[in-house]
Every structure is written in structure tokens, then in C-alpha cells.
Design a protein around this motif. Structure first.
Motif, PDB file in Angstrom:
ATOM      1  N   ILE A  28      13.142  -5.083  -4.968  1.00  0.00           N
ATOM      2  CA  ILE A  28      12.670  -5.609  -3.694  1.00  0.00           C
ATOM      3  C   ILE A  28      12.432  -4.446  -2.740  1.00  0.00           C
ATOM      4  CG2 ILE A  28      13.201  -7.099  -1.731  1.00  0.00           C
ATOM      5  CD1 ILE A  28      14.931  -8.783  -3.516  1.00  0.00           C
ATOM      6  N   LEU A  29      11.222  -4.397  -2.174  1.00  0.00           N
ATOM      7  CA  LEU A  29      10.841  -3.343  -1.246  1.00  0.00           C
ATOM      8  C   LEU A  29      10.663  -3.905   0.157  1.00  0.00           C
ATOM      9  CD1 LEU A  29       8.057  -1.483  -3.311  1.00  0.00           C
ATOM     10  CD2 LEU A  29      10.486  -0.884  -3.147  1.00  0.00           C
ATOM     11  N   LYS A  30      10.980  -3.085   1.149  1.00  0.00           N
ATOM     12  CA  LYS A  30      10.657  -3.394   2.534  1.00  0.00           C
ATOM     13  C   LYS A  30      10.298  -2.101   3.231  1.00  0.00           C
ATOM     14  CE  LYS A  30      12.021  -5.639   6.813  1.00  0.00           C
ATOM     15  NZ  LYS A  30      10.869  -6.556   6.899  1.00  0.00           N
ATOM     16  N   GLN A  31       9.107  -2.083   3.838  1.00  0.00           N
ATOM     17  CA  GLN A  31       8.607  -0.900   4.540  1.00  0.00           C
ATOM     18  C   GLN A  31       8.692   0.335   3.651  1.00  0.00           C
ATOM     19  OE1 GLN A  31      10.854  -0.896   8.220  1.00  0.00           O
ATOM     20  NE2 GLN A  31       9.603  -2.526   9.096  1.00  0.00           N
ATOM     21  N   SER A  34       7.234   8.701  -3.842  1.00  0.00           N
ATOM     22  CA  SER A  34       6.925   8.535  -2.424  1.00  0.00           C
ATOM     23  C   SER A  34       5.417   8.708  -2.231  1.00  0.00           C
ATOM     24  CB  SER A  34       7.674   9.565  -1.562  1.00  0.00           C
ATOM     25  OG  SER A  34       9.077   9.431  -1.703  1.00  0.00           O
ATOM     26  N   LYS A  35       4.920   8.148  -1.135  1.00  0.00           N
ATOM     27  CA  LYS A  35       3.502   8.282  -0.833  1.00  0.00           C
ATOM     28  C   LYS A  35       3.303   8.339   0.672  1.00  0.00           C
ATOM     29  CE  LYS A  35      -0.995   8.193  -1.226  1.00  0.00           C
ATOM     30  NZ  LYS A  35      -1.744   9.372  -1.721  1.00  0.00           N
ATOM     31  N   GLN A  36       2.592   9.376   1.115  1.00  0.00           N
ATOM     32  CA  GLN A  36       2.283   9.552   2.526  1.00  0.00           C
ATOM     33  C   GLN A  36       0.775   9.412   2.726  1.00  0.00           C
ATOM     34  OE1 GLN A  36       4.073  10.525   5.333  1.00  0.00           O
ATOM     35  NE2 GLN A  36       6.113  10.954   4.512  1.00  0.00           N
ATOM     36  N   TYR A  37       0.393   8.631   3.724  1.00  0.00           N
ATOM     37  CA  TYR A  37      -1.009   8.550   4.129  1.00  0.00           C
ATOM     38  C   TYR A  37      -1.181   9.293   5.450  1.00  0.00           C
ATOM     39  CZ  TYR A  37      -1.717   4.909   0.611  1.00  0.00           C
ATOM     40  OH  TYR A  37      -1.798   4.202  -0.571  1.00  0.00           O
ATOM     41  N   ARG A  38      -2.323   9.908   5.616  1.00  0.00           N
ATOM     42  CA  ARG A  38      -2.530  10.716   6.810  1.00  0.00           C
ATOM     43  C   ARG A  38      -2.400   9.899   8.094  1.00  0.00           C
ATOM     44  NH1 ARG A  38      -7.514  14.817   5.731  1.00  0.00           N
ATOM     45  NH2 ARG A  38      -6.271  16.018   4.277  1.00  0.00           N
ATOM     46  N   GLN A  39      -3.053   8.750   8.136  1.00  0.00           N
ATOM     47  CA  GLN A  39      -3.052   7.957   9.364  1.00  0.00           C
ATOM     48  C   GLN A  39      -1.962   6.891   9.372  1.00  0.00           C
ATOM     49  OE1 GLN A  39      -7.053   6.487   9.773  1.00  0.00           O
ATOM     50  NE2 GLN A  39      -7.849   8.459  10.496  1.00  0.00           N
ATOM     51  N   LYS A  40      -1.667   6.293   8.225  1.00  0.00           N
ATOM     52  CA  LYS A  40      -0.681   5.211   8.160  1.00  0.00           C
ATOM     53  C   LYS A  40       0.749   5.712   8.080  1.00  0.00           C
ATOM     54  CE  LYS A  40      -3.810   2.062   5.744  1.00  0.00           C
ATOM     55  NZ  LYS A  40      -4.015   1.271   4.508  1.00  0.00           N
ATOM     56  N   GLY A  41       0.937   6.978   7.682  1.00  0.00           N
ATOM     57  CA  GLY A  41       2.283   7.502   7.525  1.00  0.00           C
ATOM     58  C   GLY A  41       2.859   7.176   6.152  1.00  0.00           C
ATOM     59  N   GLU A  42       4.174   7.071   6.084  1.00  0.00           N
ATOM     60  CA  GLU A  42       4.851   6.866   4.802  1.00  0.00           C
ATOM     61  C   GLU A  42       4.736   5.417   4.341  1.00  0.00           C
ATOM     62  OE1 GLU A  42       8.831   8.728   2.962  1.00  0.00           O
ATOM     63  OE2 GLU A  42       9.197   7.292   4.568  1.00  0.00           O
ATOM     64  N   HIS A  75       7.197  -8.402   1.181  1.00  0.00           N
ATOM     65  CA  HIS A  75       6.138  -8.975   2.003  1.00  0.00           C
ATOM     66  C   HIS A  75       4.953  -8.014   2.067  1.00  0.00           C
ATOM     67  CE1 HIS A  75       8.554 -12.332   3.064  1.00  0.00           C
ATOM     68  NE2 HIS A  75       9.444 -11.650   3.772  1.00  0.00           N
ATOM     69  N   ASN A  76       3.850  -8.456   2.675  1.00  0.00           N
ATOM     70  CA  ASN A  76       2.685  -7.588   2.851  1.00  0.00           C
ATOM     71  C   ASN A  76       3.089  -6.324   3.601  1.00  0.00           C
ATOM     72  OD1 ASN A  76       0.989  -9.426   1.609  1.00  0.00           O
ATOM     73  ND2 ASN A  76       0.413 -10.433   3.517  1.00  0.00           N
ATOM     74  N   GLY A  77       2.649  -5.170   3.086  1.00  0.00           N
ATOM     75  CA  GLY A  77       2.994  -3.901   3.704  1.00  0.00           C
ATOM     76  C   GLY A  77       4.307  -3.322   3.231  1.00  0.00           C
TER      77      GLY A  77
END
Length: 285
Positions: free
Chosen positions: A203-206, A11-19, A39-41
Motif C-alpha cells: 500500500i502506497l501513499k504519496q 525512487s522517482k523525482q520529477y522536475r516540476q512535480k517533485g518526488e 489512491h490516485n497520486g
């Protein structure tokens, strides 16, 4: 045989972008080719950067037994990465880059690199910045192949290349892959282009996994039914993942658990990865 790539609950959390990545797990052994789709993101770049040790993450990741962040010098001995963004030093000539690679990497095989580049139009005295994108990708791949890496991550490697360069790239890639105990991760938007190369797909989404499967299982778990519109209400009750309307009939993407229930309603076809990818992206929205 131990896994060359092991990812457990990453898992990865960003301070401003969130998870950006949530609880992703998979393993890859020698001989496996993983298609990393989304898709992108979706979290592909975040996952790749975690594998490369480019940032901190939560969970457990091992590359050839080593932890990417704390033991990055170890993983880089057997891990290579080619992205759509050119990272080769433009001020160098091709020969200078080969000399440098030979000096810094103990397993670099200069004669193999020269032989590979001899099959291209790339000249040793050419400045890297003067090469076309296709030539730069060929040069990068030649260096990777000559380094005899065990794990290769490709991030949109053929983006912007014409069909001739794409064909040459994948031909050399497959020759390299089958010449040793290796594993390969390909992140790409060109699903149809890479489908025939893959043994597995993620396959990843969000940031979340919506499908993790072998390619063999996909053909067993899903199918396409081309049926007359008179059967529409019956098929809709079976929760199709997607549908494509034609002239007087509709193609439905269905789970194999419903195969017996639609027997005789129409023609059955093997599902394509691109169809499943698009359906799961919409379903997870």
C-alpha cells in the motif's frame, strides 16, 4: 530460487512535480500475487512505469534478472502489461493482431490463443475498434496467456466491465497463473474484488510505503473488535487505526498487540483488506 521481480530503494523525482516515489522495496517470487494499492497520486503508476522501463528511476530494479531501462528488450520477453487504457491497434482485425503477435514473439502459441478466443463472442474478422471494452480485455488477456509470459502487471484491468466480464477475466487469469512458475502484480481500486487473489499487498501513499505484508500476516497483525460503547474510553487508549459506529456498539480496527487487553469486551472478527487500506490511508494523511 531467485526473485522474478526485485525492487530495492526505488525512487522517482520529477522536475516540476517533485518526488513521486520514495524508497520502495519488495521482492516477488513465482507463485506470489501482489496487490498494489493506493489512491490516485499514491505512486502506483510511477512504480509500474519504472518496472516496465518506461522512465529513469533511482534505486535498483531487476525483472527476471534484467534492468528495465537498459535491457528493456530482455524483460519484454517474459513481462506483459494490461492497463485500463486500451493499447490494442483499433484498425487491425482480431486475426491480423494474432498473425502479428505470432510473427514478432517467438513463444506465442497461436493454437492456445485461438482456443481461448473460441470460448468468447470475439470473431476473427472483427475490427478491434468495434469490440466492446470487455471483449478488448479478453482479447488482450488471450494474447498474454498465449505468449506464456512469467510476469504480468495488471493496472485496473476490469475498470468499467460488468460482473460477467469480470468473472470471466479472473477465471481465465487464475487458470493461466496456476499453469506455470509465474508472478502477478495487480493495481486496483477495487480492493474487495481482488483480495481473494492476493498472497501479498503493498500500500502506497504519496509515494511512500505505508504497508508491505503478506495476506497471512495481515490476519495475524490486525483484528476487528465489535464492542459496546460503554468500553469506548478503554479501547480509544489502545490507539485504534479506525472505527465504525453502529447501534449501541462500535467496530474498532486494532493491532493484535492489544488482543489480550480487549478480551471479553466484545466480538472479535478477522480484518478485511479494504478496512485496513482505508484506515492506513487516513492514518498516513
Amino acid at each position: 530460487m531467485s526473485a522474478l521481480v526485485s525492487v530495492q530503494n526505488a525512487s522517482k523525482q520529477y522536475r516540476q512535480k517533485g518526488e513521486a516515489l520514495h524508497d520502495v522495496s519488495f521482492e516477488l517470487h513465482a507463485g506470489q500475487v501482489l496487490g498494489l494499492l493506493g489512491h490516485n497520486g499514491a505512486g502506483k503508476s510511477t512504480l509500474i512505469n519504472s518496472l516496465l522501463g518506461a522512465h529513469e528511476y533511482q534505486g535498483v530494479i531487476r525483472i527476471d534478472g534484467y534492468e528495465p531501462v537498459m535491457q528493456r528488450d530482455k524483460i519484454m520477453q517474459n513481462l506483459s502489461y494490461i492497463s485500463d487504457v486500451n493499447v490494442l491497434p483499433g484498425w487491425m482485425t482480431v486475426a491480423q493482431l494474432l498473425n502479428y503477435s505470432e510473427g514478432v514473439h517467438p513463444s506465442f502459441n497461436r493454437s492456445k490463443a485461438d482456443a481461448l478466443l473460441g470460448q468468447t463472442d470475439i470473431k476473427p474478422r472483427s475490427r478491434i475498434k468495434s469490440l466492446s471494452k470487455g471483449m478488448k480485455v479478453q482479447l488482450h488477456l488471450a494474447i498474454v496467456i498465449a505468449t506464456n509470459t512469467k510476469i504480468l502487471i495488471l493496472d485496473e484491468p476490469t475498470l468499467g466491465l460488468d460482473l460477467v466480464y469480470r468473472d470471466t477475466f479472473y477465471r481465465h487469469l487464475l487458470e493461466w497463473f496456476h499453469d506455470g512458475e509465474r508472478t502477478l502484480i495487480i493495481a486496483s481500486h477495487e480492493v474487495s474484488e481482488i483480495e481473494h487473489l492476493l498472497t501479498d499487498v503493498l500500500i502506497l501513499k504519496q509515494g511512500r510505503t505505508v504497508l508491505q505484508s503478506s495476506m497471512e500476516s495481515i490476519s495475524e497483525d490486525y483484528f476487528i473488535l465489535d464492542a459496546s460503547d460503554e468500553h469506548r474510553s478503554t479501547i480509544e487508549s489502545l490507539k485504534p487505526l479506525s472505527f465504525q459506529k453502529g447501534l449501541g456498539s462500535t467496530k474498532w480496527l486494532l493491532s493484535s498487540q492489544y488482543a489480550a487487553q480487549v478480551e471479553g469486551l466484545g466480538e472479535v472478527y478477522t480484518v478485511k483488506l479494504a478496512d485496513l487500506f482505508l484506515a492506513l490511508q487516513k492514518e498516513a494523511a
